[in-house]
Every structure is written in structure tokens, then in C-alpha cells.
Write an enzyme that holds these catalytic residues in place. Structure first.
Site: not given
Ligand code: PEP
Length: 268
Positions: A28-30, A114, A116, A186, A192, A231, A252-253
Site C-alpha cells: 500500500n503506497w498510500k 483502511h 486511514e 491491521e 506506521g 509495521s 505500508g512503509g
């Protein structure tokens, strides 16, 4: 009469069930990277993933990158996901991108729900159900995210929270569509933050999610891929993925670095 089968130990059976599921690592590049950077990133992923056959790789770039990325992954095993889709089919919804438009661009998966999106854009279960149904109607598999926040975990309410999130959305899809859904667990407190659920915590809740799903969809829940997100990185992926009900990760990251993303995929 032969009773030997009744005394077979449990692990071989679990192994057989596990093989029925697809292992998935999705990035997930966001809201990160320009198109140029995204194309460079996916080119590296394509190059470095050539020998990976045990896990399905998915990349979820921003909407603006989808055309360029789809060109880069043509003929590879990597699949394209969006990070969202509209809750309406078409029409006067300024700024939205429909599931039909995404399907037209070769998008095969959509991250829906998600944390977010739930938190910053106030997406309710009612909205998420509409998105999930539209994705499915357009041949897109939802990667449906569930998870509790820190308070809910500390109050030991995480089981109830994910159950409710699943009941309100997944239980309302057609039984024949259920098998196209991927679940991503998640925990919000791990996204994150550098904090990760332990492999035992992940297994405990993944097994619970599967139990909840099987209560409604029976044996079909045995083939649902349930991904862990929060993470996840090369240093912890192997342990988390070793658990029987963890079928991969939503990353993610670490998905913004091709070496890390591939190292995570190689953790199976
Ligand atoms: C995510 O946002 O889906 C996620 C898992 O992020 P991170 O890996 O950065 O915690």
C-alpha cells in the site's frame, strides 16, 4: 473397520488447509511517490521478484499512477490494486474514481476500509459495504481492512471490534462473492508506528476472524486469505507469516523500498 484416521495428529491437516489459500504480499503506497518514482519502484519490484512463485504480489499505487504502472507489470505475475474506490457507480460525484473505471485500467484488487479512510474520511460500514459491492460487481477483489485502535485493544475489545466490522460488511455480500474477498487485519496501533503485533497476537485474531467468517460462510472461510498489516518489515515478516492463519501481509512503509518489499515476500 479402521479407526486410524481418527488418531491422525492435527498439524498435517492444518498444512493441507493452508495450501488451499493464496499467500499474498500487497504494498500500500498510500499518498507517496510521483509517477516517475512509482514507475522506478515497480520496475525494481518486477526485476527482483522474478524468482518468487510462492506468493502473489500486489501493488497499490495512487490513482494517478495506475495507467503507467499497469503498463510496467503487463506480462508479469504482479497484480494492481487501488487504495480505494467510489461508493457510487457513476455520475455527479466530483473527485471520485469508480470501480468500473478501475476495472477498465486492469485493476484487480481494491483496498477498502483502511483505517486511514475510516478515521480521516469518516467511512462508515454502510459506505464500505457499497464500495465492496461495487468492486465485486466490476470483477475487483476487495482487500477489506479491519482492526482495533489502541484503546480498544487495551480494553480487550479487539475481538468484538473486528467481528462487528466483518458482520456489517462482509456478511452482507452475496455468498458466491465471498470467496473473492481478502481480509487484512491491521491493528491501528501498529500502522506506521513501528509497533507490531506479536506473531502470537496476529495468529490469535486471524484464527478468530476465520472462525467468525466460517460461522456465516462455512468451509469457504478456509480458503480466505487473511493478511496481517502494521509495521511489517523484513525483520519480523518471517515469524508473523509462519503462523497458520496468517496468509501474508498488507505492507505500508516497507513497500516503498523494493528490496524490503521483496525481502518480505521471500519470508514465506
Ligand atoms: C498500512 O497502512 O496498510 C500499513 C500496514 O502500514 P505500515 O506497514 O507502514 O504500518
Amino acid at each position: 473397520m479402521n479407526f486410524i484416521t481418527f488418531s491422525l495428529p492435527l498439524p498435517p491437516k492444518l498444512k493441507i488447509i493452508n495450501k488451499m489459500r493464496t499467500n499474498i504480499v500487497a504494498g500500500n503506497w498510500k499518498m507517496n511517490t510521483t509517477v516517475k518514482e512509482g514507475v522506478k519502484l515497480v520496475s525494481e519490484i518486477v526485476e527482483k521478484s522474478k524468482k518468487i512463485s510462492t506468493v502473489k504480489l500486489i501493488v497499490a499505487p495512487p490513482f494517478t499512477h495506475i495507467f503507467s504502472i499497469s503498463e510496467k507489470i503487463k506480462g508479469t505475475e504482479i497484480a494492481l490494486s487501488s487504495q480505494n474506490c467510489a461508493s457510487e457507480a457513476k455520475g455527479a460525484y466530483t473527485g471520485e474514481v469508480s470501480a468500473e473505471m478501475l476495472a477498465d485500467m486492469d485493476v484487480k484488487y481494491a483496498i477498502i476500509g483502511h483505517s486511514e479512510r475510516r478515521e480521516y474520511y469518516k467511512e462508515s460500514s454502510e459506505i464500505l459495504l457499497k464500495k465492496v459491492k461495487l468492486a465485486l460487481a466490476n470483477g475487483i477483489s476487495p482487500i477489506f481492512c479491519v482492526g482495533e485502535n489502541l484503546n480498544e485493544r487495551e480494553e480487550n475489545r479487539h475481538f468484538d471490534i473486528v467481528k462487528k466490522q466483518i458482520e456489517e460488511v462482509v456478511f452482507n455480500v452475496d455468498e458466491n462473492d465471498f470467496e473473492k474477498i481478502i481480509i487484512a487485519y491491521e491493528p491501528v496501533w501498529a500502522i506506521g508506528t513501528g509497533k507490531t503485533a506479536t506473531a502470537e497476537q496476529a495468529q490469535e485474531i486471524h484464527a478468530y476472524i476465520r472462525e467468525v467468517l466460517s460461522g456465516e460462510f462455512g468451509k469457504k472461510a478456509e480458503i480466505t486469505s487473511i493478511l496481517y498489516g502494521g509495521s511489517c518489515k523484513p525483520s519480523n515478516a518471517k515469524e508473523i507469516f509462519s503462523k497458520p492463519d496468517v496468509d501474508g501481509g498488507l505492507i505500508g512503509g516497507a513497500s516503498l523500498n523494493a528490496d524490503d518489499f521483496i525481502a518480505i515476500a521471500k519470508s514465506f
